[in-house]
Design a protein around this motif. Structure first.
Motif, PDB file in Angstrom:
ATOM      1  N   PHE A 122       0.852  -1.180   0.000  1.00 52.28           N
ATOM      2  CA  PHE A 122       0.000   0.000   0.000  1.00 52.28           C
ATOM      3  C   PHE A 122       0.893   1.237   0.000  1.00 52.28           C
ATOM      4  O   PHE A 122       2.087   1.160   0.303  1.00 52.28           O
ATOM      5  CB  PHE A 122      -0.948   0.009   1.216  1.00 52.28           C
ATOM      6  CG  PHE A 122      -0.238  -0.019   2.547  1.00 52.28           C
ATOM      7  CD1 PHE A 122       0.076   1.165   3.211  1.00 52.28           C
ATOM      8  CD2 PHE A 122       0.115  -1.221   3.137  1.00 52.28           C
ATOM      9  CE1 PHE A 122       0.736   1.144   4.424  1.00 52.28           C
ATOM     10  CE2 PHE A 122       0.769  -1.253   4.353  1.00 52.28           C
ATOM     11  CZ  PHE A 122       1.082  -0.066   4.999  1.00 52.28           C
ATOM     12  N   THR A 123       0.311   2.359  -0.362  1.00 58.82           N
ATOM     13  CA  THR A 123       1.082   3.598  -0.430  1.00 58.82           C
ATOM     14  C   THR A 123       0.913   4.399   0.847  1.00 58.82           C
ATOM     15  O   THR A 123      -0.209   4.623   1.313  1.00 58.82           O
ATOM     16  CB  THR A 123       0.636   4.450  -1.641  1.00 58.82           C
ATOM     17  OG1 THR A 123       0.844   3.678  -2.832  1.00 58.82           O
ATOM     18  CG2 THR A 123       1.428   5.741  -1.735  1.00 58.82           C
ATOM     19  N   GLU A 124       2.037   4.800   1.409  1.00 58.21           N
ATOM     20  CA  GLU A 124       2.061   5.672   2.583  1.00 58.21           C
ATOM     21  C   GLU A 124       3.192   6.656   2.353  1.00 58.21           C
ATOM     22  O   GLU A 124       4.274   6.260   1.900  1.00 58.21           O
ATOM     23  CB  GLU A 124       2.291   4.824   3.845  1.00 58.21           C
ATOM     24  CG  GLU A 124       2.121   5.585   5.134  1.00 58.21           C
ATOM     25  CD  GLU A 124       2.097   4.653   6.333  1.00 58.21           C
ATOM     26  OE1 GLU A 124       1.003   4.227   6.727  1.00 58.21           O
ATOM     27  OE2 GLU A 124       3.190   4.330   6.844  1.00 58.21           O
ATOM     28  N   VAL A 125       2.979   7.895   2.656  1.00 56.92           N
ATOM     29  CA  VAL A 125       3.914   8.993   2.367  1.00 56.92           C
ATOM     30  C   VAL A 125       4.520   8.849   0.970  1.00 56.92           C
ATOM     31  O   VAL A 125       5.725   8.972   0.785  1.00 56.92           O
ATOM     32  CB  VAL A 125       5.004   9.180   3.459  1.00 56.92           C
ATOM     33  CG1 VAL A 125       4.431   9.676   4.756  1.00 56.92           C
ATOM     34  CG2 VAL A 125       5.844   7.937   3.671  1.00 56.92           C
ATOM     35  N   THR A 126       3.681   8.575   0.028  1.00 51.40           N
ATOM     36  CA  THR A 126       3.951   8.527  -1.418  1.00 51.40           C
ATOM     37  C   THR A 126       4.740   7.316  -1.897  1.00 51.40           C
ATOM     38  O   THR A 126       5.018   7.224  -3.086  1.00 51.40           O
ATOM     39  CB  THR A 126       4.663   9.809  -1.930  1.00 51.40           C
ATOM     40  OG1 THR A 126       6.037   9.804  -1.513  1.00 51.40           O
ATOM     41  CG2 THR A 126       3.977  11.082  -1.457  1.00 51.40           C
ATOM     42  N   ILE A 127       5.100   6.378  -1.024  1.00 48.47           N
ATOM     43  CA  ILE A 127       5.900   5.239  -1.467  1.00 48.47           C
ATOM     44  C   ILE A 127       5.311   3.918  -0.956  1.00 48.47           C
ATOM     45  O   ILE A 127       4.556   3.907   0.006  1.00 48.47           O
ATOM     46  CB  ILE A 127       7.376   5.364  -1.035  1.00 48.47           C
ATOM     47  CG1 ILE A 127       7.472   5.512   0.478  1.00 48.47           C
ATOM     48  CG2 ILE A 127       8.070   6.511  -1.743  1.00 48.47           C
ATOM     49  CD1 ILE A 127       8.902   5.476   0.996  1.00 48.47           C
ATOM     50  N   PRO A 128       5.680   2.789  -1.598  1.00 43.38           N
ATOM     51  CA  PRO A 128       5.132   1.484  -1.224  1.00 43.38           C
ATOM     52  C   PRO A 128       5.580   1.020   0.166  1.00 43.38           C
ATOM     53  O   PRO A 128       6.764   1.081   0.500  1.00 43.38           O
ATOM     54  CB  PRO A 128       5.673   0.540  -2.301  1.00 43.38           C
ATOM     55  CG  PRO A 128       6.147   1.402  -3.412  1.00 43.38           C
ATOM     56  CD  PRO A 128       6.529   2.706  -2.794  1.00 43.38           C
TER      57      PRO A 128
END
Length: 146
Positions: A129-135
């Motif tokens: 999933f994406t969190e702070v723009t990264i996987p």
């Protein structure tokens, strides 16, 4: 020599910890540590690694909610990576969690750090999933060894 200690948001090292987290975790993504990121940090456990010059060169935070512990914001200064500092910070985080009689820790790890956490015994439990723009992936570890 590297010293490890637990700090609070009232200690001098807290500002240095936030600078490290911003520099290592946010700026490479074109982001900055926000007020939202540091909200409720006075209720979290902060563990830092400090070099002989008093510089914070590593950190990890632990957030608690009831009987759930979440490790977050593990960061080590680039010049100090590969020296076992991240491993030692996570070991101390796990000890702090066990001291509260909590037996499981979770984290949202960057996909690029998955191997690091797996070597420490963490198990992936989610898809990407994406969190702070990264996987990222959610991982956990049973601290009782079970």
């Amino acid at each position: 020599m590297i010293l490890y200690r637990q700090i609070t948001t009232h200690d001098r090292e807290y500002a240095l910890e936030k600078e490290l987290r911003n520099r290592v975790l946010r700026m490479p993504l074109g982001l900055h540590l926000s007020e939202q990121d540091v909200r409720d940090e006075d209720e979290q456990v902060h563990l830092v690694a400090v070099n002989g010059k008093g510089q914070v060169i590593g950190c990890v935070l632990i957030a608690f909610s009831g009987d759930v512990a979440k490790a977050r914001q593990l960061a080590v200064e680039g010049a100090y990576r590969g020296r076992g500092i991240g491993i030692e910070l996570m070991k101390r985080a796990e000890d702090a969690i066990l001291a509260r009689n909590i037996r499981t820790v979770t984290l949202h790890g960057r996909v690029t750090a998955r191997g690091f956490f797996e070597r420490l015994g963490y198990i992936a439990e989610s898809g990407v999933f994406t969190e702070v723009t990264i996987p990222h992936i959610t991982m956990h570890k049973d601290l009782t060894g079970g």
